[in-house]
Write a protein that holds these residues in place. Structure first.
Motif, PDB file in Angstrom:
ATOM      1  N   VAL A  32       0.840  -1.205   0.000  1.00 29.16           N
ATOM      2  CA  VAL A  32       0.000   0.000   0.000  1.00 29.16           C
ATOM      3  C   VAL A  32       0.873   1.252   0.000  1.00 29.16           C
ATOM      4  O   VAL A  32       0.662   2.179  -0.798  1.00 29.16           O
ATOM      5  CB  VAL A  32      -0.946   0.009   1.230  1.00 29.16           C
ATOM      6  N   ILE A  33       1.874   1.275   0.878  1.00 29.80           N
ATOM      7  CA  ILE A  33       2.708   2.484   1.002  1.00 29.80           C
ATOM      8  C   ILE A  33       3.563   2.676  -0.246  1.00 29.80           C
ATOM      9  O   ILE A  33       3.721   3.799  -0.734  1.00 29.80           O
ATOM     10  CB  ILE A  33       3.571   2.407   2.284  1.00 29.80           C
ATOM     11  N   ALA A  34       4.104   1.577  -0.789  1.00 29.44           N
ATOM     12  CA  ALA A  34       4.913   1.704  -2.013  1.00 29.44           C
ATOM     13  C   ALA A  34       4.067   2.274  -3.148  1.00 29.44           C
ATOM     14  O   ALA A  34       4.511   3.152  -3.890  1.00 29.44           O
ATOM     15  CB  ALA A  34       5.489   0.344  -2.405  1.00 29.44           C
ATOM     16  N   GLY A  35       2.841   1.788  -3.266  1.00 31.63           N
ATOM     17  CA  GLY A  35       1.959   2.305  -4.315  1.00 31.63           C
ATOM     18  C   GLY A  35       1.551   3.746  -4.051  1.00 31.63           C
ATOM     19  O   GLY A  35       1.583   4.599  -4.935  1.00 31.63           O
ATOM     20  N   TRP A  36       1.218   4.028  -2.794  1.00 30.66           N
ATOM     21  CA  TRP A  36       0.715   5.350  -2.428  1.00 30.66           C
ATOM     22  C   TRP A  36       1.796   6.429  -2.592  1.00 30.66           C
ATOM     23  O   TRP A  36       1.582   7.451  -3.235  1.00 30.66           O
ATOM     24  CB  TRP A  36       0.225   5.290  -0.983  1.00 30.66           C
TER      25      TRP A  36
END
Lengths: 513, 58
Positions: free
Chosen positions: A333-337
């Protein structure tokens, strides 16, 4: 893939994280007092090449049937060539001219052609942001048991999937439009953690391979044997995928950031470097993001295939959750966000340069919504991310060749450099035609088999089946390779067309500038 | 205080990575690795967030 760009957010050339000169110097050379040391570039590159899309790219190499030697050595060589491209093509021009890519292009090509370049850049960034949204949305699939698109699905496979993409996409778009700076600061905090989570994916999965195969690892040779026989086995690719060899991996690793090194987008970054050799800092990004992270991400998918050869779905969320639990899921999630956020923002800035009367907030939000729609409606782009990245490189690469020739060679042929600035014209047809012709020829070469079949069906190409086969095998070039001859084609075309154009076209301004 | 948060942050990154190395050596269960990684993740974001806030104010 990475999160860098050519548009320029507030106060930061290219909006790079960990890279924040006070002034932008958009239309003047960067003065000595504003130049930066080696450490600034090392931190920037190390941080920004570990993006959400690495979780997609790594597994796709496995889907293409890559072998251990081809994968590891191909990445080592390809990334070295990418670093050399930054050092030998991009940085030497950047530290001499010390101008942004856009201003340099405007001087050569004129304002209108730069607008076209901006449009192409903006569209590509929007699609890339869509891929990042897709990666993050797969994390929701772990909690909500909806059907996610498989490797060959062109359209959405369930209402739940569309809703997940829309929720993630709107969240990202809102953040990019409303709180870009806050998210950028959060991204800076997340980077070291994210890089190490990628590393743990690899360490954990190697152990799981050892347990699953019963291999005894007592030496590096044993580990290599495990890699060759169980992880990257080579053999046939998954259905509908091209077989990847050493050359595919090497060229992909070299060209996936082609727009930035050989395409010279990173002129905007290295104009701040005191020395051209600072470009060696790009090695930190290449060997963390495009070597370690790709290898670790590919391990996750290879293990899934090892357990169930029939499960060819590349879903980063479930893959990461299986290996590292909630931490893995959070990483997806954080990598994408954190990477979709600046990507949407920069795509918005590229469009805003074309539509300057509209507010940045509105354009960024609209861009994020477009990225969301693209991700929800057409997941195939993400499942074909390797191809998309190669197309992106091809589209933006010619302008790097134009700048390279204009900066180093054109005067040696008795022609004028920075022609648009001198003549006062807004569109340099020599550069524009060189770009268009290169893209046309390269597209024809990539699609040669289809074109030949079409010509044969229309009765315009009457040759024996053997001859037709020879023609197809000789002239068809895969998308991963075509950018290299394309660069030389643009360079020669730009020189030849400039010879004609500069001798026949009068300056719009009397006597030039 | 900022040095304390940074130290905790550094240690949390060690806690994030070390269990997977121990797991690779075959001396820890995967469930334990996942649990320790989650604790390390929370420690990292809390400590680095606080260190960042301190440096912003300072």
């Amino acid at each position: 893939m990475d999160q860098n760009a050519s548009a320029q957010p507030d106060g930061q050339p290219d909006g790079r994280q960990q890279f924040s000169p006070v002034e932008e110097f958009e239309r003047e050379p960067v003065p000595p007092h504003a130049q930066l040391g080696f450490g600034s570039f090392l931190g920037m590159y190390a941080g920004e090449h570990t993006a959400g899309t690495e979780l997609m790219l790594g597994p796709l190499f496995v889907a293409h049937g890559v072998s251990a030697f081809d994968f590891i050595v191909g990445l080592l060589v390809g990334n070295a060539l990418a670093v050399l491209s930054w050092m030998l093509f991009c940085a030497p021009i950047a530290v001499r001219a010390r101008l942004t890519l856009y201003y340099q292009l405007e001087k050569i090509c004129g304002r209108k052609l730069v607008t076209l370049y901006n449009l192409a850049n903006g569209v590509m960034f929007t699609i890339l942001a869509g891929a990042m949204i897709t990666v993050s949305a797969t994390a929701l699939g772990v909690w909500f048991d909806f059907k996610m698109p498989g490797l060959d699905d062109a359209t959405p496979t369930s209402v739940g999937w569309v809703l997940a993409v829309v929720v993630m996409g709107l969240l990202f778009a809102g953040c990019a439009a409303y709180g870009f700076k806050t998210i950028s600061k959060f991204a800076n905090i997340a980077v070291p953690w994210m890089v190490l989570v990628f590393l743990t994916f690899g360490l954990i999965t190697v152990r799981r391979f050892i347990d699953a195969t019963g291999a005894a690892i007592a030496s590096p040779d044993d580990l290599w044997t495990l890699c060759r026989t169980a992880i990257w086995k080579g053999g046939q690719p998954l259905a509908g995928r091209a077989k990847f060899t050493f050359w595919h991996v090497m060229f992909f690793a070299w060209f996936c950031n082609m727009a930035w090194h050989i395409g010279l987008s990173d002129l905007s970054v290295f104009r701040y470097a005191r020395k051209a050799w600072y470009a060696v800092a790009s090695a930190a990004g290449m060997y963390i993001g495009h070597f370690m992270a790709w290898i670790c991400a590919s391990l996750l998918f290879a293990y899934q295939l090892h357990l169930d050869p029939g499960n060819a779905d590349v879903h980063p969320g479930p893959l990461a959750y299986d290996a590292a639990g909630l931490t893995g899921l959070l990483c997806v999630v954080i990598a994408g966000w954190t990477t979709a956020n600046p990507t949407i923002y920069r795509a918005g800035l590229a469009f805003q340069a074309i539509l300057p009367k509209h507010s940045r907030f509105f354009i960024t939000l609209a861009t994020g919504i477009c990225a969301t729609i693209a991700a929800a409606a057409y997941p195939k782009v993400t499942m074909r991310l390797l191809d998309f990245v190669a197309i992106w490189a091809l589209i933006l690469m010619p302008m790097g060749a134009v700048i390279f020739v204009d900066f180093w060679l054109i005067r040696k042929f008795g022609l004028r450099s920075n022609w648009a600035q001198w003549s006062g014209r807004a569109f340099n047809w020599a550069a524009g035609l060189a770009w268009l012709l290169t893209l046309t020829v390269c597209t024809l070469l990539v699609q040669f088999s289809t074109v030949a079949d079409w010509l044969a069906a229309k009765g315009l190409l009457n040759v024996s089946p053997e001859r037709m086969q020879w023609l197809k095998e000789t002239f068809t070039i895969e998308i991963f390779f075509v950018s290299l001859p394309g660069w030389f084609m643009t360079a020669i075309l730009y020189l030849a067309l400039s010879k004609w154009y500069q001798s026949t076209s009068r300056p719009a301004v009397e006597g030039g500038q | 205080m900022r040095i304390l948060w940074r130290t905790i942050g550094g240690l949390s990154l060690v806690l994030l990575t070390a269990p997977s190395v121990v797991y690779l050596a075959g001396r820890m269960s995967l469930e334990t690795v996942k649990g320790l990684m989650l604790i390390a993740t929370i420690l990292w974001f809390v400590s680095s967030g606080l260190a960042f806030l301190k440096s912003s104010k300072g």
